[in-house]
Design an enzyme around this catalytic site. Structure first.
Site, PDB file in Angstrom:
ATOM      1  CE  LYS A  54      -0.860  10.919  -1.287  1.00 45.46           C
ATOM      2  NZ  LYS A  54      -0.229   9.722  -0.732  1.00 45.46           N
ATOM      3  CD  GLN A  98       3.227   8.746   0.493  1.00 43.02           C
ATOM      4  OE1 GLN A  98       2.325   9.559   0.567  1.00 43.02           O
ATOM      5  NE2 GLN A  98       3.228   7.784  -0.401  1.00 43.02           N
ATOM      6  CG  ASP A 121      -4.314   6.135   2.164  1.00 41.93           C
ATOM      7  OD1 ASP A 121      -4.685   6.647   1.092  1.00 41.93           O
ATOM      8  OD2 ASP A 121      -3.125   5.961   2.473  1.00 41.93           O
TER       9      ASP A 121
END
Ligand code: NAP
Length: 302
Positions: A54, A98, A121
């Protein structure tokens, strides 16, 4: 006739080129640089590899990007303080924590502490609600489902009025992609059915699908005879079924299989995604797209 193979790798590259152009323009015209922070707790190798991917992509696109590494024993209170710090940081438009987090931390509490307007997200309950309402309300679509929709649209399949069958009802794939496809609007407006382990006749539902989206996590669950000839098949499943020696690196690498019997299905479907190289490469790209969108919203750029 063999199906068209929908390459997520190619579509993701195409979207990244578009995003890079958009980011360069934002910088030049408005002095705005999209900012993404990834928070990693502990040293789980898979998590390290995900956040590294990412960060690398964010860097390539010209974002302000920062990875915040925290020890595995960081307290929940300290992690919440960190999230709050980035919620208030104007350079940051997207915050990604994460997962999974260590057991002593309440994952839900941490994810819910992210400012919904920086939740790139798309898993904050407010963004889940916004997705349900649809239209302009939907701010950040969760990345894997958003990637699936892009693949369908860019493969040229008509979604309006199409029978879409989604196998799986998870909060990260099944439910959101079903909600995305049923919205009134471009790239959606479909008639949607969700099937799961409680469904009586899986085969009968799959056979009706003009667009079949499979996210069950069961290798080879969907049999070729369940596929409607000419339909579009999106295989989200990523299942490790063994290991093989990589010719490139000389190291053992996992053998990955989808939820659909690809070799047989491609002789019946009109278009199909491979595993790997289908939905997988789209997820990070859609995270970048959400971060650019967030930066634009924060800066008031239309
Ligand atoms: P999940 O949370 O385990 O959900 C699986 C869903 O499939 C559940 O709703 C389950 O039904 C249903 N299901 C399982 N076996 C079934 C069967 N035999 N018949 C009918 N329905 C069945 O999985 P997930 O997180 O959605 O992930 C699904 C797959 O996609 C996994 O292989 C995962 O690795 C992959 N994935 C890929 C990406 C990516 O490429 N970027 C991202 C996310 C996930 P019940 O609800 O009834 O249990």
């Amino acid at each position: 006739m063999s199906a068209k193979i929908i390459s997520g790798t190619e579509v993701a590259t195409q979207i990244r080129v578009e995003l890079k152009k958009e980011v360069d323009e934002m910088k030049e015209k408005h002095g705005v640089v999209p900012g993404l922070v990834t928070i990693l707790v502990g040293s789980n190798p898979a998590s390290i590899s995900y956040v590294t991917g990412k960060q690398k992509t964010a860097h390539e696109l010209g974002f302000y990007s920062h990875q915040d590494d925290q020890p595995a024993d960081v307290s929940e209170a300290d992690l919440l303080k960190l999230v709050d710090k980035y919620n208030k940081d104007p350079k940051v438009h997207g915050i990604l924590v994460q997962l999974p987090l260590p057991k002593h931390i309440d994952e839900k509490k941490v994810l819910n502490a992210i400012d919904p307007d920086k939740d790139v997200d798309g898993f904050h309950p407010i963004n889940v609600g916004r997705l349900m309402i649809g239209g302009d309300e939907a701010k950040f679509l969760p990345c894997t489902p958003a990637g699936i929709q892009e693949l369908i649209v860019r493969s040229g399949y008509e979604t309006s009025g199409a029978e879409v069958v989604v196998v799986g009802r998870s909060n990260i794939v099944g439910k959101p992609i079903a909600n995305i496809m049923l919205q009134k609007g471009k790239g959606a407006n479909s008639t949607v059915t969700i099937v799961h382990t409680g469904t009586k006749d899986l085969e009968a539902h799959c056979k009706r699908a003009d667009i079949l989206i499979v996210a069950a996590g069961v290798p080879g669950l969907v049999k070729p005879q369940w596929i409607k000839p000419g339909s579009c098949v999106i295989d989200v499943g990523v299942n490790r079924v063994g290991e093989k020696l990589s010719e490139k690196t000389g190291k053992m690498i996992p053998i990955l299989k989808g939820d659909v019997d690809f070799d047989a299905a491609k002789e019946i479907a009109g278009a199909i995604t491979p595993v790997p190289g289908g939905v997988g490469p789209m997820t990070i790209t859609m995270l970048m797209k959400n971060t650019v969108k967030s930066a634009k919203i924060h800066a008031g750029i239309k």
